[in-house]
Write an enzyme that holds these catalytic residues in place. Structure first.
Site, PDB file in Angstrom:
ATOM      1  CB  THR A 110      -0.335  -3.978  -8.162  1.00  0.00           C
ATOM      2  OG1 THR A 110       0.137  -3.530  -6.893  1.00  0.00           O
ATOM      3  CG2 THR A 110      -1.016  -5.324  -7.983  1.00  0.00           C
ATOM      4  N   GLY A 111       0.937  -2.071 -10.443  1.00  0.00           N
ATOM      5  CA  GLY A 111       1.158  -0.673 -10.755  1.00  0.00           C
ATOM      6  C   GLY A 111       2.457  -0.026 -10.325  1.00  0.00           C
ATOM      7  CB  THR A 112       2.950   2.964  -8.156  1.00  0.00           C
ATOM      8  OG1 THR A 112       1.946   3.694  -8.863  1.00  0.00           O
ATOM      9  CG2 THR A 112       4.093   3.893  -7.805  1.00  0.00           C
ATOM     10  CB  THR A 113       4.340  -1.653  -5.704  1.00  0.00           C
ATOM     11  OG1 THR A 113       3.489  -0.909  -4.838  1.00  0.00           O
ATOM     12  CG2 THR A 113       5.347  -2.437  -4.882  1.00  0.00           C
ATOM     13  N   GLY A 145      -3.625  -1.437  -7.965  1.00  0.00           N
ATOM     14  CA  GLY A 145      -4.649  -2.060  -7.134  1.00  0.00           C
ATOM     15  C   GLY A 145      -6.053  -1.562  -7.419  1.00  0.00           C
ATOM     16  CG  ASP A 180      -4.926  -5.695  -5.000  1.00  0.00           C
ATOM     17  OD1 ASP A 180      -3.704  -5.878  -4.870  1.00  0.00           O
ATOM     18  OD2 ASP A 180      -5.509  -4.655  -4.628  1.00  0.00           O
ATOM     19  CG  HIS A 207      -1.974  -1.059   1.146  1.00  0.00           C
ATOM     20  ND1 HIS A 207      -2.436  -1.756   2.244  1.00  0.00           N
ATOM     21  CD2 HIS A 207      -2.642  -1.568   0.083  1.00  0.00           C
ATOM     22  CE1 HIS A 207      -3.342  -2.618   1.863  1.00  0.00           C
ATOM     23  NE2 HIS A 207      -3.480  -2.530   0.561  1.00  0.00           N
TER      24      HIS A 207
END
Length: 291
Positions: A189-192, A218, A223, A162
């Site tokens: 996911t995405g930015t991570t 997410g 997710d 998160h």
């Protein structure tokens, strides 16, 4: 070491339930480490009726969940020092379609484990993996029955965090880069995922290759995409740094991933606290040396 122990009915009402499968594989390690259990009513009754953990004094019966047993475990995770009742974590074998798995006390048990950096183990694979981790840290020889869980070169690992814990995930990945690179595949996911790729490229990972395969962010369904991998047995381990202090706009998607993990209880390992994830990495390195 003292843990709370509970299992939804699916996992203890027949001989092949997850609770019994875990105890069959883990009883020797439980006795070696002298792990105590505060077991909620029907979970305790199921264990004693099958003859498991016979004459094991650290197994203590608590009230049924409907009579406050699970609520007492939540309080003990927080700590009841004046009563000498403080848990070091909890094992809760969850049936994802049992309504009691989303009762306030069930959600609070996980949340308080997160807040207090204690293990919350909701699958058989997670509980077996944690037990092997603790055995290794105690200086015991590796258990060959746990080798499958450590066959990282054949596994996919999900790395998710998160927003407030993205820096923590980057620090964790940087500290354990070589171990995480042993996995056959990493997904995120995405930015991570993007920030992890940038970290890997700075470490010399080939610039034309992604270190982490990126799914959607997410809120846009990432997710759910990873949950599908878990259900298809194509993702065996998830390190999911959850922030228990903020409201989550895509709560349903997060629960979907968590429920997917518990659906394949024998296959999927999930770690949600940074401290526990680091302890696992340290144990994995020690275990490899002892192989």
């Amino acid at each position: 070491m003292l843990l709370g122990l509970a299992a939804n009915r699916l996992h203890h009402h027949h001989a092949e339930g997850a609770l019994f499968e875990f105890l069959r594989q883990a009883e020797s390690g439980i006795r070696e480490l002298k792990i105590g259990f505060h077991a909620v009513g029907r979970t305790y009754d199921a264990i004693t009726q099958t003859g498991m953990l016979q004459h094991y004094a650290p197994l203590v019966r608590y009230p049924h969940g409907s009579r406050g047993g699970l609520m007492k475990l939540v309080a003990e995770v927080v700590g009841m020092p004046e009563a000498g009742r403080t848990l070091d974590g909890a094992i809760y074998f969850i049936d994802p379609v049992d309504p009691s798995s989303i009762f306030p006390e069930a959600l609070a048990l996980k949340r308080q484990c997160l807040i207090h950096a204690k293990p919350f183990l909701s699958t058989v694979a997670s509980a077996r993996d944690w037990l092997e981790m603790e055995r290794i840290h105690a200086g015991l020889a590796r258990n060959p029955q746990a080798d499958r869980l450590h066959d990282f070169e054949r596994q996919t690992i999900a790395l998710i965090a998160h927003d407030a814990l993205k820096p923590t995930m980057l620090e964790f990945a940087g500290r354990n880069f070589e171990l995480l690179s042993r996995f056959a595949r990493r997904v995120g996911t995405g930015t991570t995922g993007q920030r992890l790729n940038e970290l890997a490229w700075s470490r010399g990972w080939p610039l034309d290759q992604e270190w982490v395969y990126r799914f959607n962010s997410g809120p846009l369904g990432g997710d759910a995409q990873i949950a599908d991998l878990v259900l298809d047995r194509r993702c065996q381990r998830a390190i999911f740094f959850e922030d228990p202090h903020v409201a989550r706009q895509h709560e349903a998607d997060i629960q979907l991933l968590e429920r997917a993990v518990t659906t394949v209880t024998h296959e999927a390992v999930c770690v949600t606290a940074p401290h526990i994830a680091q302890r696992w990495c340290d144990a994995a390195l020690l275990r490899a040396v002892r192989a």
